[in-house]
Scaffold this active site. Sequence first.
Site, PDB file in Angstrom:
ATOM      1  N   ASN A 178       8.839  -0.527 -10.445  1.00  0.00           N
ATOM      2  CA  ASN A 178       8.407  -1.062 -11.361  1.00  0.00           C
ATOM      3  C   ASN A 178       6.865  -0.791 -11.874  1.00  0.00           C
ATOM      4  OD1 ASN A 178       9.418  -2.995 -13.957  1.00  0.00           O
ATOM      5  ND2 ASN A 178       7.418  -3.784 -13.210  1.00  0.00           N
ATOM      6  N   GLU A 179       6.328   0.007 -12.918  1.00  0.00           N
ATOM      7  CA  GLU A 179       5.073   0.132 -13.335  1.00  0.00           C
ATOM      8  C   GLU A 179       4.172   0.249 -12.279  1.00  0.00           C
ATOM      9  OE1 GLU A 179       4.209  -3.506 -15.561  1.00  0.00           O
ATOM     10  OE2 GLU A 179       5.111  -2.589 -17.187  1.00  0.00           O
ATOM     11  N   MET A 236       5.838 -18.434 -20.158  1.00  0.00           N
ATOM     12  CA  MET A 236       5.375 -18.511 -21.579  1.00  0.00           C
ATOM     13  C   MET A 236       5.358 -17.240 -22.125  1.00  0.00           C
ATOM     14  SD  MET A 236       3.793 -21.480 -21.569  1.00  0.00           S
ATOM     15  CE  MET A 236       2.714 -21.467 -22.825  1.00  0.00           C
ATOM     16  N   HIS A 237       6.613 -16.390 -21.559  1.00  0.00           N
ATOM     17  CA  HIS A 237       6.843 -15.092 -22.204  1.00  0.00           C
ATOM     18  C   HIS A 237       8.090 -15.189 -23.023  1.00  0.00           C
ATOM     19  CE1 HIS A 237       7.660 -10.791 -22.490  1.00  0.00           C
ATOM     20  NE2 HIS A 237       6.419 -10.585 -21.675  1.00  0.00           N
ATOM     21  N   GLU A 264      10.286  -1.527 -21.948  1.00  0.00           N
ATOM     22  CA  GLU A 264      10.101  -2.967 -22.116  1.00  0.00           C
ATOM     23  C   GLU A 264       9.282  -2.897 -23.633  1.00  0.00           C
ATOM     24  OE1 GLU A 264       8.100  -4.912 -19.159  1.00  0.00           O
ATOM     25  OE2 GLU A 264       9.660  -4.105 -17.677  1.00  0.00           O
ATOM     26  N   CYS A 311       0.760  -1.157  -0.140  1.00  0.00           N
ATOM     27  CA  CYS A 311      -0.010  -0.144  -0.071  1.00  0.00           C
ATOM     28  C   CYS A 311       0.924   1.368  -0.053  1.00  0.00           C
ATOM     29  CB  CYS A 311      -1.010   0.069   1.223  1.00  0.00           C
ATOM     30  SG  CYS A 311      -1.907   1.698   1.703  1.00  0.00           S
ATOM     31  N   GLU A 345       6.396 -16.222 -15.522  1.00  0.00           N
ATOM     32  CA  GLU A 345       6.424 -15.709 -17.090  1.00  0.00           C
ATOM     33  C   GLU A 345       7.206 -16.780 -17.927  1.00  0.00           C
ATOM     34  OE1 GLU A 345       7.859 -11.738 -16.754  1.00  0.00           O
ATOM     35  OE2 GLU A 345       5.963 -11.101 -15.828  1.00  0.00           O
TER      36      GLU A 345
HETATM   37  C1  GAL Z   1       5.696  -5.923 -17.457  1.00  0.00           C
HETATM   38  C2  GAL Z   1       6.629  -5.849 -16.378  1.00  0.00           C
HETATM   39  C3  GAL Z   1       7.631  -6.999 -16.415  1.00  0.00           C
HETATM   40  C4  GAL Z   1       7.070  -8.222 -17.093  1.00  0.00           C
HETATM   41  C5  GAL Z   1       6.395  -7.819 -18.368  1.00  0.00           C
HETATM   42  C6  GAL Z   1       5.702  -9.078 -19.211  1.00  0.00           C
HETATM   43  O1  GAL Z   1       4.446  -5.213 -17.399  1.00  0.00           O
HETATM   44  O2  GAL Z   1       7.148  -4.724 -15.913  1.00  0.00           O
HETATM   45  O3  GAL Z   1       8.335  -7.250 -15.313  1.00  0.00           O
HETATM   46  O4  GAL Z   1       6.254  -8.782 -16.250  1.00  0.00           O
HETATM   47  O5  GAL Z   1       5.306  -7.231 -18.046  1.00  0.00           O
HETATM   48  O6  GAL Z   1       5.261  -8.871 -20.391  1.00  0.00           O
END
Ligand code: GAL
Length: 648
Positions: A143-144, A380-381, A330, A109, A378
């Site tokens: 991050n994001e 599958m990424h 990214e 939070c 991840e």
């Molecule tokens: C982004 C994130 C990364 C990874 C990626 C996968 O949103 O910053 O760490 O998770 O997506 O597509």
Amino acid sequence: MKRTLGVCYYPEHWPEAQWAEDAARMAALGLTWVRIGEFAWKRMEPCEGAYEWDWLDRAIETLGAAGLRVVLGTPTATPPAWVVQKHPDMLAVDAEGRTRGYGSRRHYCFSHPGFIGECRRIVTAMAKRYSDNPHVAAWQTDNEYGCHDTTLSYSKAARSAFRDWLRGQFPGQGNDGDIDALNTAWGNVFWSMDYDDFDQIGLPNLTVTEPNPAHVLAFRRFTSDQVVAFNRVQTDIIRAHSQAPIAHNYMGRITDFDHFKVGADLDIASWDSYPLGFLEDRAGANAAHQRAYAQQGDPDFQAFHHDLYRAVGAARGSHPKGGGRWWVMEQQPGPVNWAPHNPSPLDGMVRLWTWEAFAHGAEAVCYFRWRQAPFAQEQMHAGLLRPDSVAAEAFAEAETVMAELAEAPDVTVAQAPVAIVFDYDADAAWAVQPHGAGLSYFALVFDWYRSLRKLGLSVDILPATCRDFDGYQLVLAPGMMHMPDALKAALAETTAQVILGPRTAARDAHFNIPIPLPPAWPGSDLTVSRVQSLRPDMPVPLEGAGAVHSYFEQIEGGGAVVLATQEGTAVAVRCGSNVTYMAGWGDDAAHMQLIRSVAPALPMEEMPEGVRCRETRGETFWFNYAAHGVDVAGTHLPAAGVLRRPRA
Ligand code: GAL
């Protein structure tokens, strides 16, 4: 500035023996940047105060020795289990009152003082250790922010911080706020909601029916300010130790905090571009469009965010027009794991996406990620490499871009002829009161953006704090529900043509309908006398071309009618000497008709389906998002084709 490529890398995921070979391959590919560290808190600090930097020192040295420049991420998006055990109430609480669990990321939070203290400590330790490291050339905070729906939290910590924030918004005698002023501003006489004290104010969730929209909007503004404050804790610490620029990686269509305000504390805006991942649930398109662009992404979604974050990159100090420093931190390299469906990009799309970012002024494009992970969430990424280290499809496309960059001139940004104001506060106001299912400010602005781009126009996005519109021929501020008087005055005085509406200036700062009724435009008697939202199956056809749908206001007064329904009802009217008010939500054809009619001197050329054009100072680019070849600019552009020419 030279345009560069980079990659996201997780040394902690791979045996140390592999780092040198990875670094050598990155360098051989021609990459400049490698982003590391942003999820490695547990490896940096396995238990409280016991830092382990040696592995990170060696990773940075290995990458730096190969000639790469490191972007070092602060790891605050992934607090380890021991941090959560120490502060069990640091976990965010969702709108249903459920504590969000540990076991993935972003489980915090923004208002929890204990957690903020832990962040302060780890960021200070990192900043001290790496500020003099010659290979650390930039920082990324967290991050994001906002990813996984993580800005709004209904925790006890948020409630107590919200009360203090409200005291600051309605200052009174001493340390306490003026509760009567709040009651009046919010209209709390309605339903006997008047408070006696700020400590009676709760968070606007779990109410029996809808809470007061003024209360919800205040909570959203507070939440946005908490993100700004959280980020500022980190930037203040880093700046005290390091000269290197600081970035944050924003997201696609995350609008629940004011990115311009976060951007004011950063040197570089960056965002994470997943064109296929975003297509189905963020680009807002219908099923036929999703099918047509399944392997390419929406033709405008990436460009919109490039233009938005170019503006966010200008938020620190410099002039907002034209834009500032920004990157793609990214870039999707292949199928991802998280969208409803995850097809492969069409051959050539990774190259196209990269060039499109450069055409919109990106300094760097970094691919996510170097190697596909065979473990955890991840797996599958895709990455540039397969899990077995063999080059994946995107690797060759990155090589192509590298070769092309070597011969290409640097891309320079030019001020566009058209600007759209994007206001995060308006997005919050629409979310609080959409007035029709599924209606959002983002979608309205994005519809206008797409119409401009179908006419071949390059577009700048401007913050609502902009007061200087010199050099633009057309400025749009649709749907900006609260428009401060100073912005009204600046728009009324500019030489640009201006398009407003629907819902522009429809609320005061505390979410009340202003009287005189909206838009109360200087020098005009135009009045929105009644508002309605429409079912998706009841569009109203216009004279000429197109229709209004979703949102349709009834207007009185104003000047000449510019657009009308086929039955003769006014839809767009002149309002002041340079302003046109559009009293409805138009489709592309309606928007294009209006743009042509109010700003006929713009350099417009209707694009073939799927093709978009972008001008920089020196070059014109055409990008073919269609799944087939098209004829454009006197040549044949294949699917996923990029055409680059010196500007005429
Ligand atoms: C982004 C994130 C990364 C990874 C990626 C996968 O949103 O910053 O760490 O998770 O997506 O597509």
